[in-house]
Design a protein around this motif. Structure first.
Motif, PDB file in Angstrom:
ATOM      1  N   PRO A 116       0.805  -1.226   0.000  1.00 15.40           N
ATOM      2  CA  PRO A 116       0.000   0.000   0.000  1.00 15.40           C
ATOM      3  C   PRO A 116       0.836   1.274   0.000  1.00 15.40           C
ATOM      4  O   PRO A 116       0.334   2.346  -0.352  1.00 15.40           O
ATOM      5  CB  PRO A 116      -0.813  -0.123   1.293  1.00 15.40           C
ATOM      6  N   ARG A 117       2.110   1.154   0.378  1.00 13.88           N
ATOM      7  CA  ARG A 117       3.006   2.314   0.357  1.00 13.88           C
ATOM      8  C   ARG A 117       3.919   2.299  -0.869  1.00 13.88           C
ATOM      9  O   ARG A 117       4.865   3.078  -0.951  1.00 13.88           O
ATOM     10  CB  ARG A 117       3.840   2.350   1.649  1.00 13.88           C
ATOM     11  N   GLY A 118       3.645   1.390  -1.789  1.00 14.30           N
ATOM     12  CA  GLY A 118       4.390   1.356  -3.037  1.00 14.30           C
ATOM     13  C   GLY A 118       5.691   0.591  -2.994  1.00 14.30           C
ATOM     14  O   GLY A 118       6.561   0.801  -3.844  1.00 14.30           O
ATOM     15  N   HIS A 119       5.849  -0.326  -2.039  1.00 14.05           N
ATOM     16  CA  HIS A 119       7.098  -1.072  -1.904  1.00 14.05           C
ATOM     17  C   HIS A 119       6.863  -2.571  -2.037  1.00 14.05           C
ATOM     18  O   HIS A 119       5.845  -3.096  -1.598  1.00 14.05           O
ATOM     19  CB  HIS A 119       7.742  -0.798  -0.541  1.00 14.05           C
ATOM     20  N   GLY A 120       7.845  -3.239  -2.643  1.00 12.21           N
ATOM     21  CA  GLY A 120       7.872  -4.687  -2.642  1.00 12.21           C
ATOM     22  C   GLY A 120       8.782  -5.146  -1.522  1.00 12.21           C
ATOM     23  O   GLY A 120       8.717  -4.628  -0.413  1.00 12.21           O
ATOM     24  N   SER A 121       9.654  -6.085  -1.816  1.00 16.09           N
ATOM     25  CA  SER A 121      10.587  -6.551  -0.799  1.00 16.09           C
ATOM     26  C   SER A 121      11.526  -5.427  -0.376  1.00 16.09           C
ATOM     27  O   SER A 121      12.023  -4.661  -1.213  1.00 16.09           O
ATOM     28  CB  SER A 121      11.409  -7.719  -1.330  1.00 16.09           C
ATOM     29  N   LEU A 122      11.793  -5.339   0.920  1.00 21.95           N
ATOM     30  CA  LEU A 122      12.742  -4.363   1.453  1.00 21.95           C
ATOM     31  C   LEU A 122      13.959  -5.049   2.059  1.00 21.95           C
ATOM     32  O   LEU A 122      14.756  -4.418   2.741  1.00 21.95           O
ATOM     33  CB  LEU A 122      12.064  -3.491   2.520  1.00 21.95           C
ATOM     34  N   CYS A 123      14.110  -6.348   1.787  1.00 14.10           N
ATOM     35  CA  CYS A 123      15.179  -7.102   2.429  1.00 14.10           C
ATOM     36  C   CYS A 123      16.570  -6.580   2.085  1.00 14.10           C
ATOM     37  O   CYS A 123      17.487  -6.644   2.906  1.00 14.10           O
ATOM     38  CB  CYS A 123      15.080  -8.576   2.045  1.00 14.10           C
TER      39      CYS A 123
END
Length: 307
Positions: A116-123
């Motif tokens: 919902p904030r426009g991000h996929g994985s942040l790993c």
């Protein structure tokens, strides 16, 4: 059953591709099956103060038992890879818990703090506090939005809601339930009743709050051989919390068991993208015996705490 003491179990063969707080998502992604949520829902986060007064609309994936209810419920927090894959499908690691617990009579809401904030994985974004969605800021606010949403549903027992987090989600959960972190607009009797952490990354929590302890009973499950989120710092942190008068914390550490041991069916492997200075790489993978024992412990814990 796995041989378990308050520190033991057996070996495995399946992977996870999410957090270490250092698990770059250049880990190869192996998707074996996709768990299907019964319903996709949306609700308001409590992050309005971060957004000029406008709260973020958060997606959630609802796993509901059959029957009218009302049911005890669980809010579930995903790892740093996000709740869904590139196709928008719930990742099996998280969806499987929804399927298991809904079959046991619990309504589970898996929240999605990233998409919902426009991000996929942040790993791959390190250190952890450089990420645009933080485990001690946005995610807890989403969790309280989920709590408000569940308490508004007629099929939920509003006084019987627990919280569960895996890896990054476990770390975010620990920030959420920390003593003194309850938002002023949440009455203590409306708080989560119980908390479950699976292989969380404890050092960021301890660094932010050396006197961390939970507000409610907690169950902590980890692999003794986890090099992605090592158990040692969690053992130390829990020991300090108990010494300072924490509510009960039950810990179980499974021997010869690695990160994401509860994944249903991914092969164990070295994460070569995460080489250490000594040339070694973290290992992640499922352990069927540890997974079965964890399911048993989680369901027994919920039955005891959400009476």
């Amino acid at each position: 059953m796995a041989s378990v003491s308050k520190s033991k179990t057996t070996k495995s063969n399946t992977i996870a591709f999410f957090d270490r707080t250092a698990f770059a998502f250049s880990l190869l992604v192996i998707l074996v099956s996709t768990a299907s949520a019964q319903e996709k829902v949306s609700f308001a986060s409590t992050d309005g103060e971060l957004n000029g007064g406008t709260p973020t609309s958060i997606s959630g994936y609802l796993y509901r038992p059959s029957g009218p209810g009302p049911f005890a419920a669980v809010v579930s927090i995903h790892g740093c890879d996000g709740a869904t894959n590139e196709k928008g499908e719930v990742r099996p690691l998280y969806g499987t818990w929804g399927e298991i617990l809904s079959q046991k009579g619990y309504l589970l809401l898996l929240i999605d703090s990233f998409q919902p904030r426009g991000h996929g994985s942040l790993c791959a974004m390190l250190p952890v506090f450089s990420r645009p969605v933080l485990p001690n800021r946005e995610t807890p606010m989403d969790v309280y939005g989920a709590l408000n949403y569940l308490r508004s549903r007629s099929d939920v027992r509003s006084d019987s809601i627990a919280i569960l987090g895996q890896s990054y989600g476990g770390m975010a959960m620990m920030f959420t339930i920390a003593n003194g972190a309850l938002p002023k607009d949440v009455a203590p009797d409306k708080d989560f009743r119980a908390a479950i952490a699976l292989y969380p990354n404890c050092p960021p929590v301890a660094d932010k709050d050396p006197h961390w302890r939970p507000r409610q009973p907690m169950l902590l499950l980890m692999g003794e051989s986890d090099t992605a989120t090592p158990p040692g710092p969690c053992k130390d942190m829990v020991a300090r919390a108990k010494a300072e008068g924490s509510p009960p914390i039950d810990m179980y550490f499974y021997p010869d068991t690695y990160h994401a041991f509860d994944h249903p069916n991914l092969p164990m492997m070295q994460m070569i993208s995460q080489k250490r200075p000594d040339g070694s790489s973290p290992i992640a993978g499922s352990n069927p015996e540890a997974r079965a024992d964890a399911i048993n412990r989680v369901t027994q814990f919920l039955a005891s705490e959400l009476k």
